[in-house]
Design an enzyme around this catalytic site. Structure first.
Site, PDB file in Angstrom:
ATOM      1  N   TYR A  57     -15.704  18.537 -36.505  1.00 15.65           N
ATOM      2  CA  TYR A  57     -14.627  17.691 -37.038  1.00 15.65           C
ATOM      3  C   TYR A  57     -15.189  16.304 -37.369  1.00 15.65           C
ATOM      4  O   TYR A  57     -15.363  15.455 -36.494  1.00 15.65           O
ATOM      5  CB  TYR A  57     -13.460  17.559 -36.043  1.00 15.65           C
ATOM      6  CG  TYR A  57     -12.734  18.845 -35.713  1.00 15.65           C
ATOM      7  CD1 TYR A  57     -12.847  19.977 -36.529  1.00 15.65           C
ATOM      8  CD2 TYR A  57     -11.916  18.951 -34.594  1.00 15.65           C
ATOM      9  CE1 TYR A  57     -12.187  21.166 -36.225  1.00 15.65           C
ATOM     10  CE2 TYR A  57     -11.248  20.136 -34.287  1.00 15.65           C
ATOM     11  CZ  TYR A  57     -11.393  21.229 -35.104  1.00 15.65           C
ATOM     12  OH  TYR A  57     -10.740  22.391 -34.789  1.00 15.65           O
ATOM     13  N   SER A 200      -0.258  25.524 -34.752  1.00 13.41           N
ATOM     14  CA  SER A 200       0.958  26.098 -34.168  1.00 13.41           C
ATOM     15  C   SER A 200       2.229  25.638 -34.886  1.00 13.41           C
ATOM     16  O   SER A 200       3.294  26.202 -34.684  1.00 13.41           O
ATOM     17  CB  SER A 200       1.019  25.768 -32.677  1.00 13.41           C
ATOM     18  OG  SER A 200       0.781  24.404 -32.483  1.00 13.41           O
ATOM     19  N   ARG A 222      -5.279  21.072 -47.006  1.00 13.40           N
ATOM     20  CA  ARG A 222      -4.206  22.039 -46.783  1.00 13.40           C
ATOM     21  C   ARG A 222      -3.711  22.736 -48.040  1.00 13.40           C
ATOM     22  O   ARG A 222      -3.020  23.754 -47.940  1.00 13.40           O
ATOM     23  CB  ARG A 222      -3.042  21.356 -46.040  1.00 13.40           C
ATOM     24  CG  ARG A 222      -3.395  21.108 -44.576  1.00 13.40           C
ATOM     25  CD  ARG A 222      -2.298  20.364 -43.867  1.00 13.40           C
ATOM     26  NE  ARG A 222      -2.219  18.976 -44.285  1.00 13.40           N
ATOM     27  CZ  ARG A 222      -1.373  18.090 -43.764  1.00 13.40           C
ATOM     28  NH1 ARG A 222      -0.530  18.456 -42.832  1.00 13.40           N
ATOM     29  NH2 ARG A 222      -1.368  16.834 -44.175  1.00 13.40           N
ATOM     30  N   GLY A 273      -1.645  19.357 -33.728  1.00 14.11           N
ATOM     31  CA  GLY A 273      -2.388  18.241 -34.328  1.00 14.11           C
ATOM     32  C   GLY A 273      -1.434  17.106 -34.634  1.00 14.11           C
ATOM     33  O   GLY A 273      -0.265  17.336 -34.933  1.00 14.11           O
ATOM     34  N   ALA A 274      -1.947  15.868 -34.550  1.00 15.56           N
ATOM     35  CA  ALA A 274      -1.089  14.720 -34.872  1.00 15.56           C
ATOM     36  C   ALA A 274      -1.950  13.606 -35.418  1.00 15.56           C
ATOM     37  O   ALA A 274      -3.081  13.416 -34.971  1.00 15.56           O
ATOM     38  CB  ALA A 274      -0.343  14.254 -33.625  1.00 15.56           C
ATOM     39  N   GLN A 279       4.119  11.170 -33.888  1.00 16.82           N
ATOM     40  CA  GLN A 279       4.030  12.640 -33.946  1.00 16.82           C
ATOM     41  C   GLN A 279       3.622  13.214 -32.586  1.00 16.82           C
ATOM     42  O   GLN A 279       4.208  14.189 -32.105  1.00 16.82           O
ATOM     43  CB  GLN A 279       2.986  13.065 -34.993  1.00 16.82           C
ATOM     44  CG  GLN A 279       3.396  12.793 -36.435  1.00 16.82           C
ATOM     45  CD  GLN A 279       2.361  13.287 -37.452  1.00 16.82           C
ATOM     46  OE1 GLN A 279       1.263  13.700 -37.086  1.00 16.82           O
ATOM     47  NE2 GLN A 279       2.720  13.239 -38.718  1.00 16.82           N
TER      48      GLN A 279
HETATM   49  N1  LIG Z   1     -10.359  26.732 -33.941  1.00 15.38           N
HETATM   50  C1  LIG Z   1     -10.123  26.515 -35.196  1.00 15.38           C
HETATM   51  O1  LIG Z   1     -10.757  27.075 -36.099  1.00 15.38           O
HETATM   52  C2  LIG Z   1      -9.033  25.549 -35.557  1.00 15.38           C
HETATM   53  C3  LIG Z   1      -8.468  25.569 -36.840  1.00 15.38           C
HETATM   54  C4  LIG Z   1      -7.428  24.684 -37.101  1.00 15.38           C
HETATM   55  C5  LIG Z   1      -6.973  23.822 -36.127  1.00 15.38           C
HETATM   56  N2  LIG Z   1      -7.563  23.807 -34.895  1.00 15.38           N
HETATM   57  C6  LIG Z   1      -7.114  22.891 -33.820  1.00 15.38           C
HETATM   58  O2  LIG Z   1      -5.710  22.967 -33.701  1.00 15.38           O
HETATM   59  C7  LIG Z   1      -5.133  21.689 -33.946  1.00 15.38           C
HETATM   60  C8  LIG Z   1      -3.785  21.881 -34.585  1.00 15.38           C
HETATM   61  O3  LIG Z   1      -3.873  22.600 -35.814  1.00 15.38           O
HETATM   62  P1  LIG Z   1      -3.580  21.920 -37.240  1.00 15.38           P
HETATM   63  O4  LIG Z   1      -3.779  20.470 -37.126  1.00 15.38           O
HETATM   64  O5  LIG Z   1      -4.341  22.709 -38.233  1.00 15.38           O
HETATM   65  O6  LIG Z   1      -2.061  22.279 -37.485  1.00 15.38           O
HETATM   66  P2  LIG Z   1      -0.667  21.853 -36.832  1.00 15.38           P
HETATM   67  O7  LIG Z   1      -0.851  21.302 -35.487  1.00 15.38           O
HETATM   68  O8  LIG Z   1       0.200  23.013 -37.044  1.00 15.38           O
HETATM   69  O9  LIG Z   1      -0.181  20.704 -37.841  1.00 15.38           O
HETATM   70  C9  LIG Z   1      -0.629  19.394 -37.757  1.00 15.38           C
HETATM   71  C10 LIG Z   1       0.032  18.558 -38.851  1.00 15.38           C
HETATM   72  O10 LIG Z   1       1.444  18.663 -38.719  1.00 15.38           O
HETATM   73  C11 LIG Z   1       2.058  17.437 -38.990  1.00 15.38           C
HETATM   74  N3  LIG Z   1       2.756  17.006 -37.769  1.00 15.38           N
HETATM   75  C12 LIG Z   1       2.348  17.125 -36.488  1.00 15.38           C
HETATM   76  N4  LIG Z   1       3.272  16.655 -35.644  1.00 15.38           N
HETATM   77  C13 LIG Z   1       4.296  16.233 -36.403  1.00 15.38           C
HETATM   78  C14 LIG Z   1       5.548  15.645 -36.122  1.00 15.38           C
HETATM   79  N5  LIG Z   1       5.939  15.446 -34.862  1.00 15.38           N
HETATM   80  N6  LIG Z   1       6.363  15.307 -37.151  1.00 15.38           N
HETATM   81  C15 LIG Z   1       5.986  15.533 -38.428  1.00 15.38           C
HETATM   82  N7  LIG Z   1       4.796  16.087 -38.765  1.00 15.38           N
HETATM   83  C16 LIG Z   1       3.975  16.426 -37.756  1.00 15.38           C
HETATM   84  C17 LIG Z   1       0.968  16.450 -39.382  1.00 15.38           C
HETATM   85  O11 LIG Z   1       0.919  16.496 -40.791  1.00 15.38           O
HETATM   86  P3  LIG Z   1       0.534  15.176 -41.649  1.00 15.38           P
HETATM   87  O12 LIG Z   1      -0.921  15.028 -41.406  1.00 15.38           O
HETATM   88  O13 LIG Z   1       0.879  15.573 -43.058  1.00 15.38           O
HETATM   89  O14 LIG Z   1       1.350  14.054 -41.111  1.00 15.38           O
HETATM   90  C18 LIG Z   1      -0.257  17.082 -38.748  1.00 15.38           C
HETATM   91  O15 LIG Z   1      -1.445  16.741 -39.429  1.00 15.38           O
HETATM   92  C19 LIG Z   1      -6.184  20.921 -34.745  1.00 15.38           C
HETATM   93  O16 LIG Z   1      -6.051  19.515 -34.666  1.00 15.38           O
HETATM   94  C20 LIG Z   1      -7.449  21.424 -34.082  1.00 15.38           C
HETATM   95  O17 LIG Z   1      -7.654  20.751 -32.852  1.00 15.38           O
HETATM   96  C21 LIG Z   1      -8.563  24.680 -34.601  1.00 15.38           C
END
Ligand SMILES: NC(=O)c1ccc[n+]([C@@H]2O[C@H](COP(=O)([O-])OP(=O)(O)OC[C@H]3O[C@@H](n4cnc5c(N)ncnc54)[C@H](OP(=O)(O)O)[C@@H]3O)[C@@H](O)[C@H]2O)c1
Length: 319
Positions: A57, A200, A222, A273-274, A279
């Protein structure tokens, strides 16, 4: 927040985990270091004790931000990081681990995960046995406390289990991405391997904030997420419209509903993620949401509006 066991280990994790891919900046747009640090600190203040990052990252940047934000709380938090698929040979694993320790400004990593299976993203097909040997040695030296895998298929997970104690699997898992339900999820439950669900909230889609005509800022990866492609996006909006009244009726946000659905699964934690403190604080509150059996069933059915039309490809993005 009531903590849960991490697989067969003595580590306890929070059911909502803070994800810090965003803090790495690369592949995201408009991320600010101070806001990332604020988000991590706010997550901690709201009861989240567990933080997920990876060497890849932002080429160590996310790890450095996590290290900065949590340095004075080290004994109270669980830090999970990952070794990428281009570093799976014995010496590479050891070097990566040492670099991550430096980046995180810590003496030990609580959970060290293989980010993608060998051969992914052009990485060499290093035998899993070799990678697992390196991880076992790092554990014996107390550089890492536990080993997990991510993006492994069920058969790859079973192979890893043959070489050592795998405490967790980190797959994509949300109301809109549920392939593990038919294979890895029951296996993990049976074998006491914790699921750390990533994306998630379907990368923000499940917060309901992306309307029918949404386009991402330049640099935001995205747009490659398959759920954002036109063939699925209409059904996503339809499902969100059906979820909204359930969230409203409980006086919670759609994002909290989505996270609560994930953590309602036994042996499962949700990585959220946040990009900022607001958030992170909101996401932490999902841990106290209770969903009744009827609500869970209704939410399950609505999710299928999207998932029934997805194919078997386990990767969420068209890279
Ligand atoms: N192992 C792997 O291959 C892998 C792959 C993906 C992710 N991950 C891990 O999982 C974590 C989470 O996954 P992700 O970031 O892909 O997806 P996520 O948690 O489903 O979505 C994160 C995004 O949702 C929005 N968000 C989060 N909280 C919010 C709230 N309370 N209100 C409004 N919008 C909100 C933000 O979008 P905006 O940025 O547009 O504000 C944020 O960037 C990552 O940070 C990483 O640590 C691991």
């Amino acid at each position: 927040m009531k903590l849960r066991a991490l697989g067969k280990s003595d580590i306890k994790i929070s059911p909502v985990i803070m994800g810090t891919w965003q803090a790495g900046k690369e592949m995201w747009a408009g991320i600010d270091d101070n806001e990332s640090i604020g988000a991590i600190k706010a997550a901690y203040d709201a009861g989240i004790t567990t933080f997920d990052t990876a060497e890849v990252y932002g080429n160590g940047h996310s790890e450095k931000i996590v290290g900065k934000a949590l340095h004075d709380k080290r004994g109270d938090v669980v830090i999970a990081t990952k070794v990428f698929s281009n570093h799976l040979a014995y010496k590479q694993v050891v070097n990566s681990c040492h670099q991550s320790l430096k980046n995180l400004n810590t003496e030990y990593i609580d959970l060290y995960q293989i980010h993608w299976p060998p051969g992914s993203f052009g990485g060499k097909h290093v035998p899993l046995e070799e990678t697992m040997k390196a991880l076992a040695d790092l554990k014996a030296q107390e550089k890492i406390r536990a080993v997990g895998v991510s993006n492994f298929s069920l058969s790859q997970l079973k192979e890893a289990v043959a070489y050592g104690n795998i405490v967790s699997l980190q797959p994509p898992f949300s109301l809109f991405w549920r392939q593990i339900e038919t294979d890895s999820l029951p296996y993990c439950l049976e074998n006491n391997i914790t699921i750390l669900a990533y994306s998630s909230m379907a990368q923000g889609l499940l917060t309901g904030k992306f309307g029918p005509n949404h386009t991402f800022a330049k640099g935001d990866h995205r747009f490659k997420n398959r759920l954002f492609q036109p063939e699925h996006y209409k059904r996503v909006q339809l499902a969100l419209d059906q979820l909204r009244p359930i969230a409203d009726g409980k006086n919670i946000t759609l994002g909290q509903l989505a996270l609560a659905w994930v953590i309602s699964h036994p042996g499962t934690a949700a990585i959220a993620g946040a990009r900022n403190a607001e958030q992170a604080t909101q996401n932490a509150k999902a841990a106290s949401v209770r969903l009744s059996a009827e609500e869970l069933q209704a939410i399950n059915e609505i999710g299928k509006v999207v998932t029934d039309h997805l194919d078997d490809d386990p990767v969420m993005w068209k890279w």
